[in-house]
Design an enzyme around this catalytic site. Structure first.
Site, PDB file in Angstrom:
ATOM      1  N   CYS A  58       0.817  -1.224   0.000  1.00 48.54           N
ATOM      2  CA  CYS A  58       0.000   0.000   0.000  1.00 48.54           C
ATOM      3  C   CYS A  58       0.858   1.285   0.000  1.00 48.54           C
ATOM      4  CB  CYS A  58      -0.963  -0.041   1.169  1.00 48.54           C
ATOM      5  SG  CYS A  58      -2.324   1.092   0.949  1.00 48.54           S
ATOM      6  N   HIS A 116      -3.301  -5.802   2.654  1.00 41.60           N
ATOM      7  CA  HIS A 116      -2.878  -5.834   4.054  1.00 41.60           C
ATOM      8  C   HIS A 116      -3.323  -7.185   4.642  1.00 41.60           C
ATOM      9  CE1 HIS A 116      -1.885  -1.590   4.213  1.00 41.60           C
ATOM     10  NE2 HIS A 116      -3.069  -1.260   3.742  1.00 41.60           N
TER      11      HIS A 116
HETATM   12  N1  GLN Z   1      -2.044   6.885   2.817  1.00 39.58           N
HETATM   13  C1  GLN Z   1      -2.165   6.101   1.599  1.00 39.58           C
HETATM   14  C2  GLN Z   1      -3.595   6.100   1.046  1.00 39.58           C
HETATM   15  O1  GLN Z   1      -4.502   6.454   1.756  1.00 39.58           O
HETATM   16  C3  GLN Z   1      -1.749   4.666   1.886  1.00 39.58           C
HETATM   17  C4  GLN Z   1      -2.694   3.952   2.860  1.00 39.58           C
HETATM   18  C5  GLN Z   1      -2.146   2.623   3.334  1.00 39.58           C
HETATM   19  O2  GLN Z   1      -0.952   2.382   3.365  1.00 39.58           O
HETATM   20  N2  GLN Z   1      -3.071   1.701   3.772  1.00 39.58           N
HETATM   21  O3  GLN Z   1      -3.803   5.691  -0.109  1.00 39.58           O
END
Ligand code: GLN
Length: 244
Positions: A93, A190
């Site tokens: 992510c 995740h």
């Molecule tokens: N902050 C980034 C987004 O909102 C990554 C989020 C994350 O790593 N789950 O896309």
């Protein structure tokens, strides 16, 4: 025991969604295969390890990405060289986004990445949250969950990690998740993703072993790993049936 050096990037800011669990899974799995796992937790200002066999990076809030991008830029050449030399990497992510060209946040901040993956990410007002199931040519069914505002696009044709079965993945249009370049993998999964997807974990270990010791096949693991993988398969199956 043969040593494998694992670099865990920015866990102080970029492990907001349990992705630190990938470090734990890899460490345990390496030990089950008879390796000595040595984990280097790297945060801004730390010295970079002399030897790296594998790189892991997790997800984080926009604020976490703003905290670390400057230091990541300082390490970009080294990390790109490791990726080009075939060092296995798993970026989840937020770190997946920063291993691309840039992440444009909802507030209009353009956070530069290091272009290991030729991708770019732009946030929208939609937050993509929920269970994510995908089919990968190389790793079979992969399960996890996603939570991101950023939508990621390929700047040039790339191999995705998987075809989305349920959920969003990279964006709301392309029907795929993640990217694979050489032995570097990016994904929105995740979980931690490695706990329910052992084939992905074994891929990272196989490539790390091949690079350092020149052997392609993994040694026979401790019998306990077979039992753990049976449970992981059950968890994978159960997760694949969960509603979005
Ligand atoms: N902050 C980034 C987004 O909102 C990554 C989020 C994350 O790593 N789950 O896309």
């Amino acid at each position: 025991m043969r040593r494998i050096d694992v670099l865990s990037l920015y866990t102080n800011d970029m492990s907001f969604y349990g992705d630190m669990g990938n470090v734990l899974v890899i460490s345990k799995r390496l030990a089950f295969y008879g390796f000595e796992p040595v984990v280097h937790f790297y945060n801004p200002g730390d010295s970079f390890p002399d030897h790296v066999d594998m790189v892991l990076g997790g997800g984080g809030q926009d604020s976490g990405q703003k905290n670390i991008f400057g230091d990541l830029q300082k390490r970009s050449e080294k990390l790109r060289a490791l990726a080009s030399s075939g060092v296995p990497m798993l970026m989840i992510c937020g770190m997946y986004q920063l291993f691309g060209r840039y992440f444009l946040t909802n507030s209009g901040k353009k956070i530069p990445g290091i272009s290991v993956f030729d991708i770019y990410t732009e946030a929208t007002s939609d937050r993509l949250i929920g269970n994510l199931v995908e089919e990968s040519d190389r790793f079979g069914r992969l399960v996890g969950y996603e939570n991101h505002s950023g939508q990621t696009y390929f700047s040039t044709p790339l191999q995705p990690l998987g075809k989305v079965v349920s959920g969003a993945g990279n964006n709301l249009k392309d029907g795929v998740d993640g990217a694979i370049v050489n032995n570097a993998i990016g994904t929105y999964l995740h979980g931690p993703v490695l706990s329910k997807n052992p084939k992905l974990a074994d891929f990272l270990i196989e490539k790390a072993q091949l690079n350092r010791y020149g052997e392609a096949r993994l040694p026979s693991p401790s019998p306990l790993l077979g039992r753990i993988d049976e449970l992981a398969a059950k968890a994978n199956e159960a997760a694949s049936r969960r509603p979005r």
